[in-house]
Design a protein around this motif. Structure first.
Motif, PDB file in Angstrom:
ATOM      1  N   GLY A   1      24.416  39.957  35.417  1.00  0.00           N
ATOM      2  CA  GLY A   1      24.773  39.022  36.473  1.00  0.00           C
ATOM      3  C   GLY A   1      25.990  39.414  37.299  1.00  0.00           C
ATOM      4  N   ALA A   2      26.569  40.560  37.006  1.00  0.00           N
ATOM      5  CA  ALA A   2      27.758  41.010  37.743  1.00  0.00           C
ATOM      6  C   ALA A   2      27.337  41.817  38.965  1.00  0.00           C
ATOM      7  CB  ALA A   2      28.640  41.878  36.841  1.00  0.00           C
ATOM      8  N   ILE A   3      28.257  41.920  39.929  1.00  0.00           N
ATOM      9  CA  ILE A   3      28.058  42.801  41.072  1.00  0.00           C
ATOM     10  C   ILE A   3      29.238  43.773  41.128  1.00  0.00           C
ATOM     11  CG2 ILE A   3      26.599  41.277  42.429  1.00  0.00           C
ATOM     12  CD1 ILE A   3      29.034  40.440  44.009  1.00  0.00           C
ATOM     13  N   CYS A   4      28.972  44.946  41.677  1.00  0.00           N
ATOM     14  CA  CYS A   4      29.989  45.986  41.797  1.00  0.00           C
ATOM     15  C   CYS A   4      29.944  46.577  43.198  1.00  0.00           C
ATOM     16  CB  CYS A   4      29.742  47.107  40.777  1.00  0.00           C
ATOM     17  SG  CYS A   4      29.916  46.583  39.055  1.00  0.00           S
TER      18      CYS A   4
ATOM     19  N   ASN B   1      32.447  44.620  37.980  1.00  0.00           N
ATOM     20  CA  ASN B   1      32.108  43.432  37.174  1.00  0.00           C
ATOM     21  C   ASN B   1      32.622  42.140  37.790  1.00  0.00           C
ATOM     22  OD1 ASN B   1      30.749  44.973  35.185  1.00  0.00           O
ATOM     23  ND2 ASN B   1      32.742  45.609  34.412  1.00  0.00           N
ATOM     24  N   LEU B   2      32.213  41.915  39.029  1.00  0.00           N
ATOM     25  CA  LEU B   2      32.606  40.703  39.737  1.00  0.00           C
ATOM     26  C   LEU B   2      31.639  39.573  39.402  1.00  0.00           C
ATOM     27  CD1 LEU B   2      33.330  42.271  43.234  1.00  0.00           C
ATOM     28  CD2 LEU B   2      35.014  41.630  41.508  1.00  0.00           C
ATOM     29  N   TYR B   3      32.197  38.413  39.069  1.00  0.00           N
ATOM     30  CA  TYR B   3      31.421  37.215  38.776  1.00  0.00           C
ATOM     31  C   TYR B   3      31.894  36.104  39.701  1.00  0.00           C
ATOM     32  CZ  TYR B   3      29.839  39.554  34.566  1.00  0.00           C
ATOM     33  OH  TYR B   3      29.268  40.445  33.688  1.00  0.00           O
ATOM     34  N   PRO B   4      31.002  35.164  40.047  1.00  0.00           N
ATOM     35  CA  PRO B   4      31.386  34.073  40.946  1.00  0.00           C
ATOM     36  C   PRO B   4      32.609  33.310  40.436  1.00  0.00           C
ATOM     37  CG  PRO B   4      29.021  34.065  40.561  1.00  0.00           C
ATOM     38  CD  PRO B   4      29.610  35.064  39.617  1.00  0.00           C
ATOM     39  N   ALA B   5      33.515  32.990  41.372  1.00  0.00           N
ATOM     40  CA  ALA B   5      34.734  32.243  41.042  1.00  0.00           C
ATOM     41  C   ALA B   5      35.029  31.225  42.135  1.00  0.00           C
ATOM     42  CB  ALA B   5      35.909  33.201  40.864  1.00  0.00           C
ATOM     43  N   GLY B   6      33.983  30.662  42.721  1.00  0.00           N
ATOM     44  CA  GLY B   6      34.137  29.696  43.801  1.00  0.00           C
ATOM     45  C   GLY B   6      33.296  30.117  44.992  1.00  0.00           C
TER      46      GLY B   6
ATOM     47  N   ASN C   1      32.147  31.882  48.038  1.00  0.00           N
ATOM     48  CA  ASN C   1      32.446  33.183  48.657  1.00  0.00           C
ATOM     49  C   ASN C   1      33.596  33.918  47.976  1.00  0.00           C
ATOM     50  OD1 ASN C   1      30.418  32.957  50.640  1.00  0.00           O
ATOM     51  ND2 ASN C   1      31.756  31.609  51.816  1.00  0.00           N
ATOM     52  N   ARG C   2      33.749  33.707  46.684  1.00  0.00           N
ATOM     53  CA  ARG C   2      34.842  34.337  45.933  1.00  0.00           C
ATOM     54  C   ARG C   2      34.309  34.852  44.602  1.00  0.00           C
ATOM     55  NH1 ARG C   2      39.915  32.474  43.014  1.00  0.00           N
ATOM     56  NH2 ARG C   2      41.367  34.101  43.625  1.00  0.00           N
ATOM     57  N   TRP C   3      34.737  36.058  44.228  1.00  0.00           N
ATOM     58  CA  TRP C   3      34.330  36.678  42.977  1.00  0.00           C
ATOM     59  C   TRP C   3      35.561  37.212  42.269  1.00  0.00           C
ATOM     60  CZ3 TRP C   3      31.798  36.805  47.508  1.00  0.00           C
ATOM     61  CH2 TRP C   3      30.481  36.348  47.498  1.00  0.00           C
ATOM     62  N   LYS C   4      35.509  37.210  40.952  1.00  0.00           N
ATOM     63  CA  LYS C   4      36.633  37.685  40.160  1.00  0.00           C
ATOM     64  C   LYS C   4      36.149  38.779  39.219  1.00  0.00           C
ATOM     65  CE  LYS C   4      40.507  35.876  37.642  1.00  0.00           C
ATOM     66  NZ  LYS C   4      41.228  34.687  37.285  1.00  0.00           N
ATOM     67  N   GLY C   5      36.949  39.822  39.079  1.00  0.00           N
ATOM     68  CA  GLY C   5      36.610  40.930  38.193  1.00  0.00           C
ATOM     69  C   GLY C   5      37.761  41.900  38.135  1.00  0.00           C
ATOM     70  N   SER C   6      37.480  43.161  38.419  1.00  0.00           N
ATOM     71  CA  SER C   6      38.561  44.151  38.422  1.00  0.00           C
ATOM     72  C   SER C   6      38.421  45.076  39.619  1.00  0.00           C
ATOM     73  CB  SER C   6      38.587  44.934  37.112  1.00  0.00           C
ATOM     74  OG  SER C   6      37.340  45.505  36.837  1.00  0.00           O
ATOM     75  N   VAL C   7      39.552  45.682  39.965  1.00  0.00           N
ATOM     76  CA  VAL C   7      39.637  46.589  41.102  1.00  0.00           C
ATOM     77  C   VAL C   7      40.153  47.926  40.581  1.00  0.00           C
ATOM     78  CG1 VAL C   7      40.710  47.003  43.351  1.00  0.00           C
ATOM     79  CG2 VAL C   7      40.168  44.659  42.646  1.00  0.00           C
ATOM     80  N   PHE C   8      39.400  48.995  40.875  1.00  0.00           N
ATOM     81  CA  PHE C   8      39.787  50.337  40.465  1.00  0.00           C
ATOM     82  C   PHE C   8      40.438  51.036  41.652  1.00  0.00           C
ATOM     83  CE2 PHE C   8      38.621  54.915  40.114  1.00  0.00           C
ATOM     84  CZ  PHE C   8      39.382  55.213  38.992  1.00  0.00           C
ATOM     85  N   VAL C   9      41.612  51.633  41.430  1.00  0.00           N
ATOM     86  CA  VAL C   9      42.319  52.372  42.479  1.00  0.00           C
ATOM     87  C   VAL C   9      42.185  53.855  42.152  1.00  0.00           C
ATOM     88  CG1 VAL C   9      44.516  52.707  43.681  1.00  0.00           C
ATOM     89  CG2 VAL C   9      43.925  50.447  42.758  1.00  0.00           C
ATOM     90  N   PRO C  10      41.298  54.561  42.858  1.00  0.00           N
ATOM     91  CA  PRO C  10      40.997  55.949  42.502  1.00  0.00           C
ATOM     92  C   PRO C  10      42.176  56.913  42.656  1.00  0.00           C
ATOM     93  CG  PRO C  10      39.689  55.245  44.396  1.00  0.00           C
ATOM     94  CD  PRO C  10      40.482  54.080  43.959  1.00  0.00           C
ATOM     95  N   ASP C  11      43.096  56.630  43.580  1.00  0.00           N
ATOM     96  CA  ASP C  11      44.234  57.532  43.808  1.00  0.00           C
ATOM     97  C   ASP C  11      45.165  57.616  42.603  1.00  0.00           C
ATOM     98  OD1 ASP C  11      43.045  57.408  46.253  1.00  0.00           O
ATOM     99  OD2 ASP C  11      44.827  56.806  47.355  1.00  0.00           O
ATOM    100  N   ILE C  12      45.184  56.557  41.777  1.00  0.00           N
ATOM    101  CA  ILE C  12      46.047  56.552  40.595  1.00  0.00           C
ATOM    102  C   ILE C  12      45.233  56.378  39.307  1.00  0.00           C
ATOM    103  CG2 ILE C  12      48.115  55.799  41.827  1.00  0.00           C
ATOM    104  CD1 ILE C  12      47.561  52.944  40.834  1.00  0.00           C
ATOM    105  N   LYS C  13      43.909  56.280  39.466  1.00  0.00           N
ATOM    106  CA  LYS C  13      42.978  56.156  38.338  1.00  0.00           C
ATOM    107  C   LYS C  13      43.355  55.004  37.404  1.00  0.00           C
ATOM    108  CE  LYS C  13      40.102  59.055  35.457  1.00  0.00           C
ATOM    109  NZ  LYS C  13      39.931  60.347  34.831  1.00  0.00           N
ATOM    110  N   LYS C  14      43.627  53.839  38.016  1.00  0.00           N
ATOM    111  CA  LYS C  14      44.003  52.640  37.266  1.00  0.00           C
ATOM    112  C   LYS C  14      43.119  51.479  37.700  1.00  0.00           C
ATOM    113  CE  LYS C  14      48.132  54.008  35.485  1.00  0.00           C
ATOM    114  NZ  LYS C  14      48.080  54.554  34.190  1.00  0.00           N
TER     115      LYS C  14
END
Length: 134
Positions: A46-49, A79-84, A86-99
């Protein structure tokens, strides 16, 4: 021949079972510098990426310098899941720092605000993405 039919049937079943994306988030989005484009897709349970489908040479080089070997094909919003609405909550990957950081995505028409935070809402940064006309 039988294996080919089985593979075709299995592929069709997988496509048919893929959940449609929520209204508003579908399509391709570009970052403010137009150096990275992502497309949202279902990524299980059920997640979106949001996965990189295009990147400039500079963005690719910056990601490699930061330890991300293959920027294209990498999920930036994970792994974004609905949080309201037009809003989704999950994680954000920053490729320049690999975090990876906790984050949210909010859709406002043809604008998408991606926000990531270090811990408990501290050290947050936002970036406004724009929908790419296809």
């Amino acid at each position: 021949m039988m294996i080919a039919r089985l593979a075709l049937a299995l592929g069709a079943a997988l496509l048919a079972s893929a959940a449609p994306l929520p209204d508003g988030i579908e399509g391709v989005w570009r970052n403010p510098h137009n150096s990275v484009h992502i497309r949202y897709e279902s990524c299980g349970k059920g997640a979106i990426c949001g996965t990189v489908v295009w990147a400039s040479d500079k963005a690719i080089a910056d990601a490699k310098r930061g330890g991300t070997e293959n920027l294209i094909g990498t999920s930036i919003f994970r792994n974004l899941y609905p949080a309201g609405a037009n809003r989704w909550k999950g994680s954000v990957f920053v490729p320049d720092i690999k975090k990876t950081f906790s984050g949210t995505v909010t859709i406002e028409g043809d604008r998408m605000i991606g926000r990531g935070c270090l811990l408990l809402g501290v050290g947050c940064k936002s970036q406004t993405w724009s929908r790419v006309a296809e």
